[in-house]
Design a protein around this motif. Structure first.
Motif, PDB file in Angstrom:
ATOM      1  N   LEU A 182       6.751  -4.852  -4.958  1.00  0.00           N
ATOM      2  CA  LEU A 182       7.647  -5.184  -3.857  1.00  0.00           C
ATOM      3  C   LEU A 182       7.923  -6.685  -3.822  1.00  0.00           C
ATOM      4  O   LEU A 182       7.122  -7.490  -4.298  1.00  0.00           O
ATOM      5  N   SER A 183       9.039  -7.029  -3.231  1.00  0.00           N
ATOM      6  CA  SER A 183       9.313  -8.439  -2.990  1.00  0.00           C
ATOM      7  C   SER A 183       8.340  -8.951  -1.936  1.00  0.00           C
ATOM      8  O   SER A 183       7.710  -8.160  -1.209  1.00  0.00           O
ATOM      9  N   ASN A 184       8.220 -10.257  -1.831  1.00  0.00           N
ATOM     10  CA  ASN A 184       7.288 -10.830  -0.873  1.00  0.00           C
ATOM     11  C   ASN A 184       7.638 -10.409   0.552  1.00  0.00           C
ATOM     12  O   ASN A 184       6.760 -10.030   1.335  1.00  0.00           O
ATOM     13  N   ALA A 185       8.917 -10.429   0.869  1.00  0.00           N
ATOM     14  CA  ALA A 185       9.353 -10.070   2.225  1.00  0.00           C
ATOM     15  C   ALA A 185       9.084  -8.593   2.518  1.00  0.00           C
ATOM     16  O   ALA A 185       8.627  -8.233   3.616  1.00  0.00           O
ATOM     17  N   GLU A 186       9.367  -7.730   1.527  1.00  0.00           N
ATOM     18  CA  GLU A 186       9.138  -6.301   1.723  1.00  0.00           C
ATOM     19  C   GLU A 186       7.648  -6.001   1.841  1.00  0.00           C
ATOM     20  O   GLU A 186       7.233  -5.157   2.640  1.00  0.00           O
ATOM     21  N   GLY A 187       6.836  -6.678   1.045  1.00  0.00           N
ATOM     22  CA  GLY A 187       5.392  -6.493   1.119  1.00  0.00           C
ATOM     23  C   GLY A 187       4.838  -6.872   2.479  1.00  0.00           C
ATOM     24  O   GLY A 187       4.012  -6.158   3.057  1.00  0.00           O
ATOM     25  N   ILE A 188       5.318  -8.005   3.003  1.00  0.00           N
ATOM     26  CA  ILE A 188       4.862  -8.450   4.324  1.00  0.00           C
ATOM     27  C   ILE A 188       5.287  -7.458   5.401  1.00  0.00           C
ATOM     28  O   ILE A 188       4.522  -7.138   6.314  1.00  0.00           O
ATOM     29  N   ARG A 189       6.514  -6.923   5.270  1.00  0.00           N
ATOM     30  CA  ARG A 189       6.999  -5.957   6.257  1.00  0.00           C
ATOM     31  C   ARG A 189       6.144  -4.692   6.270  1.00  0.00           C
ATOM     32  O   ARG A 189       5.720  -4.211   7.327  1.00  0.00           O
ATOM     33  N   LEU A 190       5.865  -4.151   5.068  1.00  0.00           N
ATOM     34  CA  LEU A 190       5.062  -2.936   4.985  1.00  0.00           C
ATOM     35  C   LEU A 190       3.625  -3.182   5.439  1.00  0.00           C
ATOM     36  O   LEU A 190       3.023  -2.339   6.115  1.00  0.00           O
ATOM     37  N   ALA A 191       3.061  -4.325   5.055  1.00  0.00           N
ATOM     38  CA  ALA A 191       1.696  -4.656   5.485  1.00  0.00           C
ATOM     39  C   ALA A 191       1.621  -4.767   7.003  1.00  0.00           C
ATOM     40  O   ALA A 191       0.646  -4.336   7.629  1.00  0.00           O
ATOM     41  N   SER A 192       2.656  -5.336   7.592  1.00  0.00           N
ATOM     42  CA  SER A 192       2.704  -5.465   9.046  1.00  0.00           C
ATOM     43  C   SER A 192       2.742  -4.091   9.714  1.00  0.00           C
ATOM     44  O   SER A 192       2.041  -3.842  10.706  1.00  0.00           O
ATOM     45  N   GLU A 193       3.547  -3.186   9.146  1.00  0.00           N
ATOM     46  CA  GLU A 193       3.635  -1.834   9.700  1.00  0.00           C
ATOM     47  C   GLU A 193       2.293  -1.104   9.581  1.00  0.00           C
ATOM     48  O   GLU A 193       1.848  -0.444  10.521  1.00  0.00           O
ATOM     49  N   ASP A 194       1.657  -1.216   8.408  1.00  0.00           N
ATOM     50  CA  ASP A 194       0.368  -0.551   8.188  1.00  0.00           C
ATOM     51  C   ASP A 194      -0.692  -1.063   9.162  1.00  0.00           C
ATOM     52  O   ASP A 194      -1.434  -0.285   9.767  1.00  0.00           O
ATOM     53  N   LEU A 195      -0.751  -2.379   9.311  1.00  0.00           N
ATOM     54  CA  LEU A 195      -1.750  -2.970  10.198  1.00  0.00           C
ATOM     55  C   LEU A 195      -1.486  -2.594  11.649  1.00  0.00           C
ATOM     56  O   LEU A 195      -2.416  -2.308  12.411  1.00  0.00           O
ATOM     57  N   HIS A 196      -0.216  -2.554  12.021  1.00  0.00           N
ATOM     58  CA  HIS A 196       0.135  -2.183  13.394  1.00  0.00           C
ATOM     59  C   HIS A 196      -0.240  -0.732  13.672  1.00  0.00           C
ATOM     60  O   HIS A 196      -0.757  -0.397  14.754  1.00  0.00           O
ATOM     61  N   GLN A 197      -0.011   0.162  12.699  1.00  0.00           N
ATOM     62  CA  GLN A 197      -0.373   1.565  12.869  1.00  0.00           C
ATOM     63  C   GLN A 197      -1.882   1.736  13.027  1.00  0.00           C
ATOM     64  O   GLN A 197      -2.344   2.546  13.840  1.00  0.00           O
ATOM     65  N   ARG A 198      -2.654   0.968  12.257  1.00  0.00           N
ATOM     66  CA  ARG A 198      -4.109   1.043  12.373  1.00  0.00           C
ATOM     67  C   ARG A 198      -4.563   0.558  13.750  1.00  0.00           C
ATOM     68  O   ARG A 198      -5.470   1.134  14.364  1.00  0.00           O
ATOM     69  N   ARG A 199      -3.927  -0.503  14.232  1.00  0.00           N
ATOM     70  CA  ARG A 199      -4.282  -1.013  15.562  1.00  0.00           C
ATOM     71  C   ARG A 199      -3.916  -0.008  16.643  1.00  0.00           C
ATOM     72  O   ARG A 199      -4.656   0.169  17.619  1.00  0.00           O
ATOM     73  N   GLN A 200      -2.772   0.660  16.465  1.00  0.00           N
ATOM     74  CA  GLN A 200      -2.372   1.678  17.434  1.00  0.00           C
ATOM     75  C   GLN A 200      -3.369   2.831  17.448  1.00  0.00           C
ATOM     76  O   GLN A 200      -3.737   3.335  18.518  1.00  0.00           O
ATOM     77  N   ALA A 201      -3.797   3.249  16.259  1.00  0.00           N
ATOM     78  CA  ALA A 201      -4.756   4.349  16.164  1.00  0.00           C
ATOM     79  C   ALA A 201      -6.079   3.968  16.821  1.00  0.00           C
ATOM     80  O   ALA A 201      -6.702   4.789  17.521  1.00  0.00           O
ATOM     81  N   ARG A 202      -6.504   2.710  16.621  1.00  0.00           N
ATOM     82  CA  ARG A 202      -7.747   2.247  17.239  1.00  0.00           C
ATOM     83  C   ARG A 202      -7.611   2.201  18.765  1.00  0.00           C
ATOM     84  O   ARG A 202      -8.515   2.622  19.492  1.00  0.00           O
ATOM     85  N   ARG A 203      -6.474   1.707  19.247  1.00  0.00           N
ATOM     86  CA  ARG A 203      -6.254   1.633  20.693  1.00  0.00           C
ATOM     87  C   ARG A 203      -6.189   3.044  21.292  1.00  0.00           C
ATOM     88  O   ARG A 203      -6.741   3.291  22.376  1.00  0.00           O
ATOM     89  N   ARG A 204      -5.575   3.984  20.569  1.00  0.00           N
ATOM     90  CA  ARG A 204      -5.511   5.367  21.062  1.00  0.00           C
ATOM     91  C   ARG A 204      -6.918   5.958  21.157  1.00  0.00           C
ATOM     92  O   ARG A 204      -7.249   6.629  22.131  1.00  0.00           O
ATOM     93  N   SER A 205      -7.747   5.694  20.160  1.00  0.00           N
ATOM     94  CA  SER A 205      -9.126   6.183  20.180  1.00  0.00           C
ATOM     95  C   SER A 205      -9.892   5.596  21.359  1.00  0.00           C
ATOM     96  O   SER A 205     -10.670   6.297  22.019  1.00  0.00           O
ATOM     97  N   GLU A 206      -9.677   4.320  21.624  1.00  0.00           N
ATOM     98  CA  GLU A 206     -10.342   3.673  22.759  1.00  0.00           C
ATOM     99  C   GLU A 206      -9.902   4.310  24.073  1.00  0.00           C
ATOM    100  O   GLU A 206     -10.736   4.551  24.962  1.00  0.00           O
ATOM    101  N   PHE A 207      -8.626   4.578  24.188  1.00  0.00           N
ATOM    102  CA  PHE A 207      -8.109   5.164  25.427  1.00  0.00           C
ATOM    103  C   PHE A 207      -8.635   6.579  25.632  1.00  0.00           C
ATOM    104  O   PHE A 207      -9.049   6.956  26.738  1.00  0.00           O
ATOM    105  N   VAL A 208      -8.657   7.366  24.559  1.00  0.00           N
ATOM    106  CA  VAL A 208      -9.182   8.731  24.655  1.00  0.00           C
ATOM    107  C   VAL A 208     -10.664   8.695  25.028  1.00  0.00           C
ATOM    108  O   VAL A 208     -11.142   9.528  25.806  1.00  0.00           O
ATOM    109  N   ALA A 209     -11.415   7.724  24.496  1.00  0.00           N
ATOM    110  CA  ALA A 209     -12.831   7.580  24.859  1.00  0.00           C
ATOM    111  C   ALA A 209     -12.975   7.292  26.355  1.00  0.00           C
ATOM    112  O   ALA A 209     -13.891   7.808  27.018  1.00  0.00           O
TER     113      ALA A 209
END
Length: 351
Positions: free
Chosen positions: A130-157
């Motif tokens: 991937l280009s540098n810009a595309e890589g950063i975009r995808l990495a940002s999406e992946d990291l955001h999804q992981r944070r969302q999943a963690r926050r959802r787990s915390e809320f369900v707890a």
């Protein structure tokens, strides 16, 4: 559904039908030879009873029972989560989507470009095409999804605590106790962990570190036992088991255990005397013990016991008799340990 999913579905469907058939069969008087025994087959008029079959099978069904339990547990967890979310949404007079938007989406920290770039740099192969810009975009999406999943787990707890959720689905367990010769932690602790391991297995090394952390976090609640299960694919594994046993003669099994996992290159090249010296062993006593091979029976006995309990790979651990195969995260094992502690406190082995 993928081909693998179809195969798995087929297996579980077959097991379900088979189990239902067994239940029906057990109610048929024509199949009962004695009032308290079910006949599962006859050979030249000689009956084979269910109890006899169960003795032959022993604990070898435990891995399949555990797989079935894990599948049921995962479905149960999702179902409970949906019920809790619906209940909380109803209490607030909003929809579940609105609840998730307020408690998960809006409370998930944003990902900065610096954080996304750090992910790309830490795992370059994942973004190499991937280009540098595309890589950063995808990495940002992946990291955001992981944070969302963690926050959802915390809320369900939080919801589990608020609505007093308790799971009572019982996990399959060994019907006989396991106890390794080499033990750490509290004797007669509430939670017994028995580990079947191979010193040349990289996943076992990771599991060892995870168990060490658990022992530090729960020093009064755990007893950890080690049992050898060297795999044929690892040429130095049986020798490593014998070396650890020789260290045990000098009261330094756990020191050698740590060094064998840390110094994987030395282990792979068979430099056991050097490993023994690093572990602080008396070199003369170690050399005499190691050359005698007198501890070969130790790992052979452990491996046979593991096989009888359904162990076929490493690492495999039993937590109060519950089988856990393969590498697991600290958080995953911690949750099981805490379930067992709660069960012990309530006087039940149910979860």
């Amino acid at each position: 559904m993928t081909l693998v999913d179809m195969r798995h579905f087929g297996i579980w469907a077959f097991l379900a039908v088979s189990m239902d058939s067994m239940v029906v069969a057990q109610t048929r008087p024509s199949q009962v030879w004695k009032s308290d025994q079910v006949v599962v087959a006859t050979v030249e008029g000689q009956p084979i009873f269910q109890s006899e079959l169960d003795q032959i099978v022993g604990e070898t069904l435990l891995p399949f029972q555990t797989d079935l339990y894990n599948h049921r547990r995962a479905v149960l967890e999702r179902h409970i989560e949906n019920i809790l979310l619906a209940q909380e949404a109803a209490a607030r007079k909003i929809t579940v989507d609105e609840l998730l938007r307020a408690e998960v989406n809006e409370r998930t920290p944003p990902v900065s470009e610096h954080e996304a770039l750090a992910v790309v740099e830490a795992t370059p192969r994942a973004y190499q095409w991937l280009s540098n810009a595309e890589g950063i975009r995808l990495a940002s999406e992946d990291l955001h999804q992981r944070r969302q999943a963690r926050r959802r787990s915390e809320f369900v707890a939080e919801l589990r605590s608020k609505y007093r959720c308790r799971i009572s689905l019982g996990a399959p367990r060994l019907t006989r106790p396991l106890m390794g010769e080499h033990r750490r932690g509290q004797t007669r602790a509430r939670v017994s962990i028995v580990e079947f391991s191979d010193f040349q297995c990289p996943y076992c090394s990771a599991m060892s570190a995870t168990l060490d952390r658990l022992l530090r976090e729960y020093p009064e609640e755990l007893e950890l036992s080690f049992k050898h299960f060297p795999l044929p694919m690892h040429p130095q594994a049986t020798k490593a088991a014998e070396a650890a046993a020789c260290a045990g003669e000098q009261g330094k099994f756990w020191e050698m255990h740590r060094i064998l996992f840390l110094e994987s290159a030395l282990l792979a090249s068979g430099q056991f005397e050097g490993l023994a010296a690093t572990a602080g062993l008396d070199s003369r006593l170690f050399k005499e013990c190691f050359s005698s091979q007198r501890h070969s029976k130790d790992w052979q006995s452990d491996r046979a016991e593991g096989g009888a309990a359904g162990v076929s790979s490493t690492p495999t651990v039993f937590i109060n008799g519950r089988m856990i195969s393969g590498a697991r995260t600290y958080e995953g094992l911690r949750d099981i340990v805490e379930e067992e502690i709660r069960s012990a406190q309530s006087g039940s082995l149910d979860n």
